[in-house]
Structure formats: structure tokens, C-alpha cells
Design a protein around this motif. Structure first.
Motif, PDB file in Angstrom:
ATOM      1  N   PRO A 222      65.531 -21.668  27.684  1.00  0.00           N
ATOM      2  CA  PRO A 222      64.856 -22.202  26.490  1.00  0.00           C
ATOM      3  C   PRO A 222      65.206 -21.437  25.212  1.00  0.00           C
ATOM      4  CG  PRO A 222      63.332 -22.081  28.325  1.00  0.00           C
ATOM      5  CD  PRO A 222      64.579 -21.389  28.772  1.00  0.00           C
ATOM      6  N   ALA A 225      68.881 -22.324  24.324  1.00  0.00           N
ATOM      7  CA  ALA A 225      69.009 -23.710  23.866  1.00  0.00           C
ATOM      8  C   ALA A 225      68.476 -23.865  22.443  1.00  0.00           C
ATOM      9  CB  ALA A 225      68.265 -24.641  24.822  1.00  0.00           C
ATOM     10  N   ALA A 226      67.315 -23.274  22.177  1.00  0.00           N
ATOM     11  CA  ALA A 226      66.742 -23.357  20.828  1.00  0.00           C
ATOM     12  C   ALA A 226      67.652 -22.681  19.810  1.00  0.00           C
ATOM     13  CB  ALA A 226      65.361 -22.723  20.808  1.00  0.00           C
ATOM     14  N   GLY A 246      69.259 -23.960  31.670  1.00  0.00           N
ATOM     15  CA  GLY A 246      67.831 -24.044  31.966  1.00  0.00           C
ATOM     16  C   GLY A 246      67.263 -22.716  32.404  1.00  0.00           C
ATOM     17  N   TYR A 258      53.325 -26.504  27.651  1.00  0.00           N
ATOM     18  CA  TYR A 258      54.348 -26.650  26.623  1.00  0.00           C
ATOM     19  C   TYR A 258      53.845 -27.686  25.632  1.00  0.00           C
ATOM     20  CZ  TYR A 258      59.012 -26.448  24.607  1.00  0.00           C
ATOM     21  OH  TYR A 258      60.075 -26.231  23.765  1.00  0.00           O
ATOM     22  N   LEU A 273      66.332 -30.095  27.661  1.00  0.00           N
ATOM     23  CA  LEU A 273      66.936 -29.089  26.790  1.00  0.00           C
ATOM     24  C   LEU A 273      68.436 -29.336  26.658  1.00  0.00           C
ATOM     25  CD1 LEU A 273      65.171 -25.822  28.065  1.00  0.00           C
ATOM     26  CD2 LEU A 273      64.788 -26.954  25.873  1.00  0.00           C
ATOM     27  N   ARG A 274      69.077 -29.595  27.782  1.00  0.00           N
ATOM     28  CA  ARG A 274      70.531 -29.823  27.738  1.00  0.00           C
ATOM     29  C   ARG A 274      70.860 -31.086  26.958  1.00  0.00           C
ATOM     30  NH1 ARG A 274      75.153 -27.881  31.482  1.00  0.00           N
ATOM     31  NH2 ARG A 274      76.888 -28.854  30.414  1.00  0.00           N
ATOM     32  N   HIS A 276      69.236 -32.355  24.535  1.00  0.00           N
ATOM     33  CA  HIS A 276      69.056 -32.072  23.104  1.00  0.00           C
ATOM     34  C   HIS A 276      70.243 -31.266  22.571  1.00  0.00           C
ATOM     35  CE1 HIS A 276      65.906 -30.983  19.779  1.00  0.00           C
ATOM     36  NE2 HIS A 276      66.973 -31.590  19.298  1.00  0.00           N
ATOM     37  N   ALA A 501      61.362 -20.188  23.340  1.00  0.00           N
ATOM     38  CA  ALA A 501      62.020 -21.169  22.468  1.00  0.00           C
ATOM     39  C   ALA A 501      61.842 -20.788  21.003  1.00  0.00           C
ATOM     40  CB  ALA A 501      61.467 -22.561  22.740  1.00  0.00           C
TER      41      ALA A 501
END
Length: 520
Positions: A222, A225-226, A246, A258, A273-274, A276, A501
């Protein structure tokens, strides 16, 4: 077999079939065979491109069924009833055999088609395993793309004699041509790299040719990814490298805190997440483990990251978001019997211990939740907690106390894992009150004693605290200019997905500001 909602959803998916699909079942007189027969009958009524037949004379596992095209043998077989977490695997298998294109990188698909030799894969799974679908879907796709590859997904709960014969105590457990190939979560890229002798060399060559990044994020959970999304939105060249997209989220089952998402599961959140990240121009480098950080000599020069495979990546700034891993007990026998009784995922591996006695190490929320879940599957659970009292939330402790097949032992220091050379047979622990040594006969041990940051590769480079967490300031910067860190690998308190995140976004904004300042 399928309820109206599932039937409606599946019918919509099956409209995407391009070519005919044939389901060939090999059944016996068991109740599970009847259920498989009903499921396949249901499916065959949802599309005129699907036919269903039985052939009980085949020399294959019973019950099982093949998904193929008429007149062909795709080599894709389910030995069991693929519902629960595996229903998606069934749907994708139908689509891919039916000609619907796979959503994977074209170069990986070509690599699979060009594999030579014979590859006969078998994967043992449990319906409650959230790590199993990725492995099964990857191997199913390989079997569709290459006629030299076959794959059988086997429900361990149905074929328990095979599970015992092969000493399988953790899923997914993959065998190739009758020999152990791997256990635990693996991506399509992981599997292809392992069977293609030239894959690693080609990957290293490709990575070495990459031009420098403005921001390179190490870790794809997270926080990573963010950070990648926030960097890409600034219009700067962004890359993200990690072992599995992930991260620790993939090993989380229920997520109910969340914000804006009332409830989801870890693998679903990781996929979101992926998805996005894929919306942006970001280089995603999967299945790579970092080995070394080489900081720039002076501000404005390039930092370097070396991978275990031997590649070198360069970047003007770096964000470390490598997260954390399960903490080991660090006792004799633990490594020897890992996946042979010692395990870390009660949801994945719990069904393999049905009717047996197991132990849970740890009295925090994770440990108590694991004990509660296991109590509904196994014969008996013994929870061992080092401290004088458990740390889990009161509501969880009350639930645990209500179960009649759970014992709780406080002030218990685990000393060793015992076994017979093939599998674990018990634990030895010390009573911290009187110093007495005790043996506990159990077939499995579920370790739930917290996490450790994945920062060992930073020894001597980045300042960390006593337990290895990276020390960061209020902007997420480390002791080295241009190198930032975020998420569970840092000293930021409260290891939560939403906090990771947010910290990833903050570190990315700080890196962007650093880049602008360094250009002035």
C-alpha cells in the motif's frame, strides 16, 4: 448448485467465449462427484458454446474434470469442487480455454508459448486459502497457452491420502513432474522465471538498460502503490520494484477499517491497488528482491539499487517501502519444519490439520483470531503466550474463552520445535513461573507474534532503530538526502494499511519537492 446471482454473473462472463468449450468429468459414486456433476450441468446451461460429458473410464483422479476444446486436450483439470476462493479460477479457466485473451504482459505470454520440454504441474489447495487462486490461475493459463504444459488443481480436503503421502502441511503446494516445485504464493512471472532457464538473464539485461528514474519506489504494498501514484501524477519518470504486488496485504483476510471500504479481503485490495497503479505511466518491476542500496556520493547524482538477480537500477530519488514480514520464533527446529507443520497462515493451512491438535504462538489479536478460526476446523488448539496476560481485544478474548476445544497457557516460552525428520510432532516450552520444561504434542504450529521490517539489506547505509525500523523525519526523509521511506518498514507508529498508504503519499510529495529543489 449455483444460486441465481452467481448464475447471472457467470452467464454474463460466458458471453465473452470465442470458441467452444468442453467439460469432461470423471466421477465416482461419492457425494463430491454428485456436487461436481450438478455444478457442470449448471454451467453447461449458461452458454451454447459449452458442452458437458462424462467419461468415468479415464485413468485420472476421481472426482475431477477437464476443461478443454472439442477434439483437443488443454491439460487443465480440477480435482475437486472449485468454489469459494477458487470460483474465480474456474471462471478464468473457462474464459481462457474459450479464447478470451488473458490480461497479462504480452512478453510473458510469448515466453510461456516458447517454453520447451514437458511440464506436468499439480497444485494442492484448500478452499479457504486466499494465496492459492493466484498460483492456480497462473498454472491454468500456462496449460492453455502451451500444449507441453498440463496442470491439475487438487482440493487437499478431498484427496487427503495424497496430502498425507506427500507430507503436505501448507498450501498452495506445487509439484512439477512429480517433484516438489514450490509452496506459498507465486506469481505467473515467478513460475515462468523458475522454469525458463534464460528468464533471469534476460530480465537482468532488460533492467540494466533502463534509463534513470526520477523516483524509484522499492516495495509494492500500500505505501509503495500510493507513492507511485502520487509521483506519476507529478509527471515524473516513476518505477516501482517489489517481490509481489500488494505485499503483506495479500496475507490479510478481512479488512474492515479501510475508510470508505466497509469490508474487503486482502487479495481484492491488492488487485485494486495494482489496477489503480496501472492507470498511470509507471514501470512495474515484479518478482525482484532488492539486495543493496548504493547512495549517491553528492546531492543531485544518481542513487543505485542492486537486485538479488544482479541488475542495477538508477534513480534521482528513492522511496523505500519494503514493509514487514512475519516474525520468527527463532528456536531450534523452526526452519527445519517450516511448511512441514510450522506455518503462519491459519486460513490457508488450517484445513490441512482437520481432526488434529495444533498450537498457536501469540496472544495478540492475530493469535487469538487464529485460534478462534482454527477451533472450528481442528480437534484442539493450545494457545501459548509469553506474557502474563494476553494482549488481544477483550471481545476476542471472550469469544476464545467460550470455546471448549481451546486451552490457553500464559507465561509460556517456546524453546524448540520437535519432529521426526519429515514433519513436526510437537513443541517444547518453559513455564516462566516455575522454570519447568514441558512437551506439547501437536501436528502444527501457527506463529502469530508480530512483524519485523524488511530492512536487513540496508545494513550500514540507512539509520534504523533497535528492531530495524528506518528512522524518518516528519516528511518521510531518511538520514540520506533524496532517500525517503514509508509504511511498516519505518518508525512511524501504528502499522495499519491506511497509515501506510498515507505515509507513501507523503514520502512521494516530499521526494517531488526534493527533485524540484535540486533542479534550482
Amino acid at each position: 448448485m449455483l444460486d441465481n446471482n452467481m448464475r447471472s454473473q457467470l452467464r454474463a462472463y460466458l458471453e465473452k467465449l470465442i470458441q467452444p468449450v468442453e467439460l469432461i468429468a470423471t466421477l465416482d459414486e461419492s457425494e463430491k462427484s454428485a456436487e461436481i456433476n450438478a455444478l457442470l450441468q449448471d454451467i453447461s446451461t449458461l452458454s451454447d458454446k459449452i458442452t458437458f460429458i462424462t467419461d468415468n473410464n479415464l485413468a485420472v483422479r476421481k472426482p475431477s474434470f477437464l476443461i478443454t476444446n472439442p477434439g483437443k486436450d488443454s491439460g487443465l483439470r480440477f480435482a475437486g469442487l472449485p468454489l469459494g476462493h477458487e470460483f474465480t479460477s474456474l471462471v478464468l479457466a473457462l474464459l481462457h480455454v474459450g479464447g478470451h485473451p488473458a490480461k497479462e504482459a504480452a512478453e510473458v505470454l510469448d515466453q510461456i508459448r516458447q517454453l520447451t520440454g514437458q511440464f506436468h504441474f499439480e497444485t494442492y489447495y484448500s478452499l479457504s486459502c486466499h494465496n492459492c487462486p493466484d498460483v492456480i490461475q497462473a498454472l491454468n493459463l500456462m496449460a492453455v497457452l502451451n500444449p507441453n504444459i498440463t496442470h491439475t488443481a487438487i482440493d487437499g480436503a478431498i484427496f487427503q491420502s495424497e496430502v498425507q503421502q506427500r507430507n503436505i502441511m501448507a498450501v498452495p503446494a506445487v509439484f512439477l513432474n512429480g517433484k516438489e516445485f514450490g509452496q506459498g504464493r507465486m506469481t505467473l512471472s515467478d513460475i515462468v522465471t523458475k522454469v525458463d532457464v534464460n528468464a533471469e538473464k534476460n530480465t537482468v539485461q532488460k533492467l540494466n538498460q533502463q534509463p534513470p528514474y526520477d523516483v524509484l519506489i522499492v516495495g509494492s504494498g500500500p505505501a509503495g502503490a500510493a507513492a507511485a501514484i502520487y509521483a506519476a501524477r507529478k509527471g515524473i519518470r516513476t518505477g516501482i520494484i517489489g517481490e509481489r504486488f500488494g505485499g503483506q496485504v495479500l496475507d490479510t483476510i478481512d479488512i474492515e477499517n479501510y475508510i470508505s471500504v466497509s469490508r474487503t479481503e486482502g487479495p481484492k485490495l491488492a488487485a485494486a491497488l495494482r489496477s489503480h497503479v496501472n492507470d498511470y505511466d509507471i514501470d512495474i518491476i515484479d518478482s525482484q528482491m532488492v539486495a543493496k542500496l548504493i547512495p549517491a556520493d553528492t546531492v543531485g547524482q544518481l542513487h543505485k539499487i542492486e537486485t538479488v538477480s544482479g541488475a542495477t537500477l538508477r534513480s534521482r530519488s528513492i522511496i523505500i517501502a519494503t514493509g514487514a514480514k512475519w516474525r520468527d520464533m527463532n528456536v531450534p527446529g523452526e526452519k527445519e519444519y517450516r511448511t512441514k507443520g510450522v506455518t503462519y497462515c491459519p486460513h490457508c493451512d488450517g484445513p490441512l490439520f482437520k481432526g488434529k491438535r495444533v498450537a498457536v504462538i501469540g496472544g495478540g489479536n492475530s493469535g487469538v483470531e487464529a485460534a478462534i478460526d482454527l477451533a472450528g476446523v481442528v480437534e484442539h488448539v493450545t494457545l501459548l503466550e509469553f506474557a502474563p496476560e494476553m494482549r488481544a481485544d477483550a471481545v476476542l478474548q471472550q469469544k476464545l474463552a467460550s470455546l471448549n476445544n481451546v486451552d490457553i497457557i500464559l507465561q509460556a516460552e517456546t524453546l524448540a520445535v520437535k519432529g521426526d525428520g519429515v514433519k513436526m510432532t510437537g513443541l517444547q516450552y518453559k513455564n516462566r513461573l516455575d522454570g519447568s520444561l514441558n512437551d506439547l504434542a501437536v501436528a502444527g504450529t501457527f506463529v502469530q507474534i508480530g512483524l519485523l521490517p524488511n530492512t536487513q539489506w540496508l545494513d550500514g547505509v540507512i539509520t534504523r532503530n533497535a528492531i530495524g525500523e528506518i528512522q524518518v523525519d516528519d516528511k518521510g526523509e531518511t538520514n540520506i538526502k533524496g532517500i525517503f521511506a514509508a509504511g511498516d518498514c519505518t518508525t512511524v507508529p501504528y502499522k495499519q494499511i491506511i497509515i501506510a498508504a498515507g505515509e507513501g503519499a507523503k514520502a512521494s510529495l516530499s521526494a517531488s519537492q526534493y527533485l524540484m529543489n535540486s533542479m534550482q
